[in-house]
Design an enzyme around this catalytic site. Structure first.
Site, mmCIF file in Angstrom:
data_model
loop_
_atom_site.group_PDB
_atom_site.id
_atom_site.type_symbol
_atom_site.label_atom_id
_atom_site.label_comp_id
_atom_site.label_asym_id
_atom_site.label_seq_id
_atom_site.Cartn_x
_atom_site.Cartn_y
_atom_site.Cartn_z
ATOM 1 N N ASN A 102 0.859 -1.183 0.000
ATOM 2 C CA ASN A 102 0.000 0.000 0.000
ATOM 3 C C ASN A 102 0.899 1.238 0.000
ATOM 4 O OD1 ASN A 102 -1.845 1.998 0.438
ATOM 5 N ND2 ASN A 102 -2.402 1.366 2.513
ATOM 6 N N TRP A 103 1.066 1.797 -1.184
ATOM 7 C CA TRP A 103 1.995 2.923 -1.317
ATOM 8 C C TRP A 103 1.394 4.242 -0.823
ATOM 9 C CZ3 TRP A 103 4.564 1.976 -6.817
ATOM 10 C CH2 TRP A 103 5.506 0.952 -6.667
ATOM 11 N N LYS A 104 0.150 4.195 -0.409
ATOM 12 C CA LYS A 104 -0.519 5.395 0.133
ATOM 13 C C LYS A 104 -0.241 6.597 -0.784
ATOM 14 C CE LYS A 104 -0.277 3.369 4.688
ATOM 15 N NZ LYS A 104 -0.390 3.568 6.111
ATOM 16 N N HIS A 142 -9.825 1.375 4.150
ATOM 17 C CA HIS A 142 -8.600 1.605 4.933
ATOM 18 C C HIS A 142 -8.871 2.710 5.947
ATOM 19 C CE1 HIS A 142 -4.616 2.870 6.070
ATOM 20 N NE2 HIS A 142 -4.171 1.712 5.611
ATOM 21 N N GLU A 149 -6.124 -4.591 10.421
ATOM 22 C CA GLU A 149 -5.128 -3.560 10.698
ATOM 23 C C GLU A 149 -5.555 -2.779 11.934
ATOM 24 O OE1 GLU A 149 -2.801 -2.278 6.981
ATOM 25 O OE2 GLU A 149 -4.626 -1.096 7.034
ATOM 26 N N GLY A 195 1.702 2.622 11.100
ATOM 27 C CA GLY A 195 2.708 3.677 11.072
ATOM 28 C C GLY A 195 3.296 4.029 12.427
ATOM 29 N N SER A 243 2.576 -1.613 10.648
ATOM 30 C CA SER A 243 4.003 -1.637 11.019
ATOM 31 C C SER A 243 4.710 -2.941 10.656
ATOM 32 C CB SER A 243 4.179 -1.337 12.512
ATOM 33 O OG SER A 243 3.738 -0.017 12.789
ATOM 34 N N GLY A 291 2.530 -0.822 4.423
ATOM 35 C CA GLY A 291 2.548 0.577 4.004
ATOM 36 C C GLY A 291 3.957 1.056 3.752
HETATM 37 P P1 PGA Z 1 2.290 0.766 7.778
HETATM 38 O O1 PGA Z 1 0.851 0.920 7.099
HETATM 39 O O2 PGA Z 1 2.859 -0.535 7.266
HETATM 40 O O3 PGA Z 1 3.058 1.968 7.297
HETATM 41 O O4 PGA Z 1 2.073 0.735 9.235
HETATM 42 C C1 PGA Z 1 0.031 -0.192 6.886
HETATM 43 C C2 PGA Z 1 -1.264 0.260 6.258
HETATM 44 O O5 PGA Z 1 -1.760 1.330 6.637
HETATM 45 O O6 PGA Z 1 -1.799 -0.412 5.364
#
Ligand code: PGA
Length: 250
Positions: free
Chosen positions: A9-11, A98, A170, A176, A213, A234
């Site tokens: 998930n490159w956001k 999400h 999640e 994060g 994370s 992410g």
């Molecule tokens: P993260 O995000 O790996 O940066 O914690 C995961 C997500 O939000 O899908």
């Protein structure tokens, strides 16, 4: 054993050109890596990059996913993107609900169900995200909250039982933050989802992912989680060296 899913998930980490550059730089290594390790990698860039990434992608080996889709087929929905457009662009997967999109657009689980329905109608595999807030976790009400979220999702999955359906657990407090739940805790959530699936008569529970994370440090432990179908990653998925280590280690 089915291949573990590694959903990236490159956001909004990459700007338009950066996403393209990332893929042109790393694609051949990534293709080789997924073949060697028997992992199934799905890249979910932001909407703007989807078209260009789709053209460049070795779609026989790496799949494309979007980060969201509209809850309607088409019409007066400013800023939204339809599931059909995603399909036409070359996506096979779409993230739904999400917490970062839920927060911004006040998305409810009902909205997630509508979005997932639009996705399924286009033969896209929905990856529906669920997870409790830190407040609920601390209050010990996580499972109650998850039950509310999961019930309508499982009902939907039953209606489309011939199609692949994915749930990503999640916990919001883990996204994060570098805080990762204990494996036993994730397993208790997975077991709970599986038991609810059985209870409503689902032949096969949805594939279950963990997200929050996940990186090259947490992944080796997390991969031991019973019933784990893969990861939703992410930040670490934007760094090719980290992603490579994760794919090798899990
Ligand atoms: P993260 O995000 O790996 O940066 O914690 C995961 C997500 O939000 O899908």
């Amino acid at each position: 054993m089915p291949a573990l899913l590694i959903v990236c998930n490159w956001k909004m980490y990459f700007f338009y050109k950066q996403a393209h550059t990332w893929l042109s730089t790393h694609q051949s290594d990534l293709v080789q890596l997924t073949k060697q390790t028997n992992k199934h990698v799905i890249l979910c860039p932001s909407y703007d990059a989807l078209g260009e990434i789709a053209k460049l992608l070795d779609a026989k080996t790496i799949a494309l996913g979007a980060q969201d889709c509209a809850a309607h087929i088409n019409g007066p929905y400013t800023g939204q993107v339809s599931a059909q457009s995603l399909k036409e662009l070359g996506c096979s997967y779409v993230l739904i609900g999400h917490s970062e999109t839920r927060g911004a657009h006040k998305g409810t689980i009902e909205a997630s169900v509508l979005k997932a329905t639009c996705a399924l109608e286009q033969n896209l595999t929905p990856i529906v995200c669920i997870g409790e807030s830190e407040e609920k976790y601390k209050a010990g009400t996580s499972l109650k909250f998850i039950e509310e979220q999961v019930r309508p999702i499982l009902e939907l999955s039953k209606r489309y039982s011939g199609q692949q359906f994915i749930i990503a657990y999640e916990p919001i407090w883990s996204i994060g933050t570098s805080i990762v739940p204990k494996n036993a805790y994730i397993e208790s959530v997975f077991t709970y989802i599986i038991s609810r699936a059985k209870k409503i008569g689902l032949q096969r529970a949805p594939l279950l992912l963990y997200g929050g994370s996940v990186d090259e440090v947490s992944a080796p432990t997390l991969k031991q989680v019973v019933h784990l179908g893969g990861f939703l990653i992410g930040k670490a998925s934007t760094d090719f060296q980290k992603l490579k280590k994760i794919v090798q280690l899990v």
